[in-house]
Design a protein around this motif. Sequence first.
Motif, PDB file in Angstrom:
ATOM      1  N   ASN A 172       0.840  -1.194   0.000  1.00 18.06           N
ATOM      2  CA  ASN A 172       0.000   0.000   0.000  1.00 18.06           C
ATOM      3  C   ASN A 172       0.881   1.253   0.000  1.00 18.06           C
ATOM      4  O   ASN A 172       1.525   1.556   1.005  1.00 18.06           O
ATOM      5  N   PRO A 173       0.886   1.988  -1.120  1.00 12.85           N
ATOM      6  CA  PRO A 173       1.711   3.198  -1.188  1.00 12.85           C
ATOM      7  C   PRO A 173       1.089   4.404  -0.505  1.00 12.85           C
ATOM      8  O   PRO A 173       1.711   5.459  -0.403  1.00 12.85           O
ATOM      9  N   GLY A 174      -0.161   4.267  -0.056  1.00 10.80           N
ATOM     10  CA  GLY A 174      -0.838   5.383   0.596  1.00 10.80           C
ATOM     11  C   GLY A 174      -1.501   6.319  -0.402  1.00 10.80           C
ATOM     12  O   GLY A 174      -1.440   6.126  -1.618  1.00 10.80           O
ATOM     13  N   GLY A 175      -2.169   7.328   0.096  1.00  8.09           N
ATOM     14  CA  GLY A 175      -2.879   8.277  -0.755  1.00  8.09           C
ATOM     15  C   GLY A 175      -4.374   8.050  -0.716  1.00  8.09           C
ATOM     16  O   GLY A 175      -4.864   7.084  -0.127  1.00  8.09           O
ATOM     17  N   ASP A 176      -5.121   8.967  -1.335  1.00 10.28           N
ATOM     18  CA  ASP A 176      -6.575   8.877  -1.330  1.00 10.28           C
ATOM     19  C   ASP A 176      -7.097   7.701  -2.145  1.00 10.28           C
ATOM     20  O   ASP A 176      -8.136   7.129  -1.837  1.00 10.28           O
ATOM     21  N   ASN A 177      -6.392   7.356  -3.213  1.00  7.04           N
ATOM     22  CA  ASN A 177      -6.773   6.222  -4.066  1.00  7.04           C
ATOM     23  C   ASN A 177      -5.511   5.409  -4.353  1.00  7.04           C
ATOM     24  O   ASN A 177      -4.936   5.491  -5.434  1.00  7.04           O
ATOM     25  N   PRO A 178      -5.054   4.641  -3.355  1.00  7.11           N
ATOM     26  CA  PRO A 178      -3.756   3.950  -3.485  1.00  7.11           C
ATOM     27  C   PRO A 178      -3.719   2.960  -4.640  1.00  7.11           C
ATOM     28  O   PRO A 178      -4.720   2.309  -4.942  1.00  7.11           O
ATOM     29  N   ARG A 179      -2.552   2.859  -5.259  1.00  7.56           N
ATOM     30  CA  ARG A 179      -2.337   1.837  -6.293  1.00  7.56           C
ATOM     31  C   ARG A 179      -1.699   0.631  -5.599  1.00  7.56           C
ATOM     32  O   ARG A 179      -0.484   0.481  -5.582  1.00  7.56           O
ATOM     33  N   TYR A 180      -2.568  -0.195  -5.039  1.00 10.53           N
ATOM     34  CA  TYR A 180      -2.106  -1.368  -4.305  1.00 10.53           C
ATOM     35  C   TYR A 180      -1.388  -2.345  -5.234  1.00 10.53           C
ATOM     36  O   TYR A 180      -1.816  -2.573  -6.372  1.00 10.53           O
ATOM     37  N   ARG A 181      -0.306  -2.940  -4.727  1.00  8.13           N
ATOM     38  CA  ARG A 181       0.400  -4.000  -5.432  1.00  8.13           C
ATOM     39  C   ARG A 181      -0.016  -5.327  -4.792  1.00  8.13           C
ATOM     40  O   ARG A 181       0.331  -5.609  -3.651  1.00  8.13           O
ATOM     41  N   VAL A 182      -0.789  -6.106  -5.542  1.00  9.47           N
ATOM     42  CA  VAL A 182      -1.350  -7.351  -5.019  1.00  9.47           C
ATOM     43  C   VAL A 182      -0.579  -8.528  -5.610  1.00  9.47           C
ATOM     44  O   VAL A 182      -0.623  -8.778  -6.814  1.00  9.47           O
ATOM     45  N   THR A 183       0.123  -9.261  -4.750  1.00  6.57           N
ATOM     46  CA  THR A 183       0.966 -10.367  -5.189  1.00  6.57           C
ATOM     47  C   THR A 183       0.377 -11.696  -4.735  1.00  6.57           C
ATOM     48  O   THR A 183       0.022 -11.864  -3.570  1.00  6.57           O
ATOM     49  N   PHE A 184       0.272 -12.636  -5.695  1.00  2.86           N
ATOM     50  CA  PHE A 184      -0.218 -13.969  -5.333  1.00  2.86           C
ATOM     51  C   PHE A 184       0.777 -15.068  -5.672  1.00  2.86           C
ATOM     52  O   PHE A 184       0.599 -16.214  -5.256  1.00  2.86           O
ATOM     53  N   SER A 185       1.828 -14.749  -6.425  1.00  6.87           N
ATOM     54  CA  SER A 185       2.843 -15.735  -6.767  1.00  6.87           C
ATOM     55  C   SER A 185       4.159 -15.034  -7.054  1.00  6.87           C
ATOM     56  O   SER A 185       4.170 -13.927  -7.617  1.00  6.87           O
ATOM     57  N   GLU A 186       5.241 -15.689  -6.685  1.00  6.42           N
ATOM     58  CA  GLU A 186       6.561 -15.129  -6.963  1.00  6.42           C
ATOM     59  C   GLU A 186       6.852 -15.114  -8.464  1.00  6.42           C
ATOM     60  O   GLU A 186       7.717 -14.381  -8.925  1.00  6.42           O
ATOM     61  N   ASP A 187       6.112 -15.924  -9.226  1.00  9.23           N
ATOM     62  CA  ASP A 187       6.356 -16.066 -10.662  1.00  9.23           C
ATOM     63  C   ASP A 187       5.552 -15.095 -11.515  1.00  9.23           C
ATOM     64  O   ASP A 187       5.678 -15.092 -12.734  1.00  9.23           O
ATOM     65  N   VAL A 188       4.702 -14.292 -10.886  1.00  7.04           N
ATOM     66  CA  VAL A 188       3.796 -13.416 -11.622  1.00  7.04           C
ATOM     67  C   VAL A 188       3.947 -11.985 -11.117  1.00  7.04           C
ATOM     68  O   VAL A 188       4.051 -11.744  -9.914  1.00  7.04           O
ATOM     69  N   GLU A 189       3.948 -11.049 -12.047  1.00 11.27           N
ATOM     70  CA  GLU A 189       4.019  -9.643 -11.664  1.00 11.27           C
ATOM     71  C   GLU A 189       2.789  -9.277 -10.826  1.00 11.27           C
ATOM     72  O   GLU A 189       1.684  -9.751 -11.089  1.00 11.27           O
ATOM     73  N   PRO A 190       2.965  -8.438  -9.807  1.00  8.51           N
ATOM     74  CA  PRO A 190       1.825  -8.039  -8.977  1.00  8.51           C
ATOM     75  C   PRO A 190       0.742  -7.348  -9.806  1.00  8.51           C
ATOM     76  O   PRO A 190       1.032  -6.675 -10.806  1.00  8.51           O
ATOM     77  N   LEU A 191      -0.500  -7.517  -9.385  1.00  8.48           N
ATOM     78  CA  LEU A 191      -1.599  -6.770  -9.970  1.00  8.48           C
ATOM     79  C   LEU A 191      -1.610  -5.383  -9.345  1.00  8.48           C
ATOM     80  O   LEU A 191      -1.440  -5.248  -8.131  1.00  8.48           O
ATOM     81  N   ILE A 192      -1.781  -4.361 -10.171  1.00  9.33           N
ATOM     82  CA  ILE A 192      -1.883  -2.992  -9.658  1.00  9.33           C
ATOM     83  C   ILE A 192      -3.366  -2.655  -9.570  1.00  9.33           C
ATOM     84  O   ILE A 192      -4.041  -2.519 -10.591  1.00  9.33           O
ATOM     85  N   CYS A 193      -3.852  -2.552  -8.364  1.00 10.07           N
ATOM     86  CA  CYS A 193      -5.289  -2.390  -8.144  1.00 10.07           C
ATOM     87  C   CYS A 193      -5.610  -1.035  -7.517  1.00 10.07           C
ATOM     88  O   CYS A 193      -5.119  -0.716  -6.427  1.00 10.07           O
ATOM     89  N   PHE A 194      -6.427  -0.272  -8.213  1.00  8.72           N
ATOM     90  CA  PHE A 194      -6.885   1.013  -7.708  1.00  8.72           C
ATOM     91  C   PHE A 194      -8.227   1.320  -8.342  1.00  8.72           C
ATOM     92  O   PHE A 194      -8.588   0.750  -9.378  1.00  8.72           O
ATOM     93  N   SER A 195      -8.985   2.197  -7.728  1.00 10.60           N
ATOM     94  CA  SER A 195     -10.314   2.506  -8.230  1.00 10.60           C
ATOM     95  C   SER A 195     -10.226   3.414  -9.456  1.00 10.60           C
ATOM     96  O   SER A 195      -9.456   4.374  -9.485  1.00 10.60           O
ATOM     97  N   LYS A 196     -11.043   3.084 -10.448  1.00 14.25           N
ATOM     98  CA  LYS A 196     -11.039   3.831 -11.699  1.00 14.25           C
ATOM     99  C   LYS A 196     -12.378   3.623 -12.399  1.00 14.25           C
ATOM    100  O   LYS A 196     -13.093   2.664 -12.079  1.00 14.25           O
ATOM    101  N   LYS A 197     -12.710   4.476 -13.350  1.00  9.84           N
ATOM    102  CA  LYS A 197     -13.901   4.250 -14.161  1.00  9.84           C
ATOM    103  C   LYS A 197     -13.630   3.119 -15.153  1.00  9.84           C
ATOM    104  O   LYS A 197     -12.484   2.854 -15.506  1.00  9.84           O
ATOM    105  N   PHE A 198     -14.697   2.483 -15.587  1.00  8.91           N
ATOM    106  CA  PHE A 198     -14.527   1.318 -16.461  1.00  8.91           C
ATOM    107  C   PHE A 198     -13.860   1.669 -17.790  1.00  8.91           C
ATOM    108  O   PHE A 198     -13.238   0.820 -18.428  1.00  8.91           O
ATOM    109  N   ASP A 199     -13.949   2.939 -18.195  1.00  3.24           N
ATOM    110  CA  ASP A 199     -13.337   3.349 -19.465  1.00  3.24           C
ATOM    111  C   ASP A 199     -12.011   4.070 -19.251  1.00  3.24           C
ATOM    112  O   ASP A 199     -11.524   4.774 -20.146  1.00  3.24           O
ATOM    113  N   ASP A 200     -11.401   3.903 -18.076  1.00  2.00           N
ATOM    114  CA  ASP A 200     -10.078   4.471 -17.816  1.00  2.00           C
ATOM    115  C   ASP A 200      -9.090   3.967 -18.856  1.00  2.00           C
ATOM    116  O   ASP A 200      -9.240   2.864 -19.402  1.00  2.00           O
TER     117      ASP A 200
END
Length: 203
Positions: A106-134
Amino acid sequence: MMNSKLKEYIQKLESGFDSIPDARKENLKKLSDYVKAKTENNQVAKLNFICTHNSRRSHLAQIWTAVAAHHFGIENIETYSGGTEATAFNPRAVAAIERAGFKVGNPGGDNPRYRVTFSEDVEPLICFSKKFDDNVNPDTSFAAVMTCSDADENCPFVPGTEFRISVTYRDPKESDGTDKEKETYDERCVQIAAEMFYMMSNA
């Protein structure tokens, strides 16, 4: 390589497929068929999970679908999420995936770009709130998966969609601030995880 806690969570998911109602299974298989048709034609299946605020259900669906694709060895899958408006990935939902075994930065901020890791072999998912057409989301040749009834009803047209399906979930937000909060978020996390794993197991 996934950590042991997440592996155990996934094993329980697969043993719980029988608890998914038949009507939901039939609906999920429609999404499986879309994914299968794309990958069998060597095309990328792009799935954009959409709810109102892109804060809870759509993120959970995006994340678990990515994990399921990796688990089943299905390539050419890209998962996204968005809302009809942007807020933030809710900390309660973030805590639920952490309890499931994900590592979350969690980098912090009002709408953090969380780095979600589920495997050492896969790049983390960058998860943050956005509109569907971002601009980080696909604008053509993708599936719109509507994870909440409000977004489904209030967003009758999603530009660029080649396939649309409603796979809605009850909003865990209803438990916010109550003694059922943690339990409700964990239940929704398990439900979405199980259904996305079931969906991908048929793709």
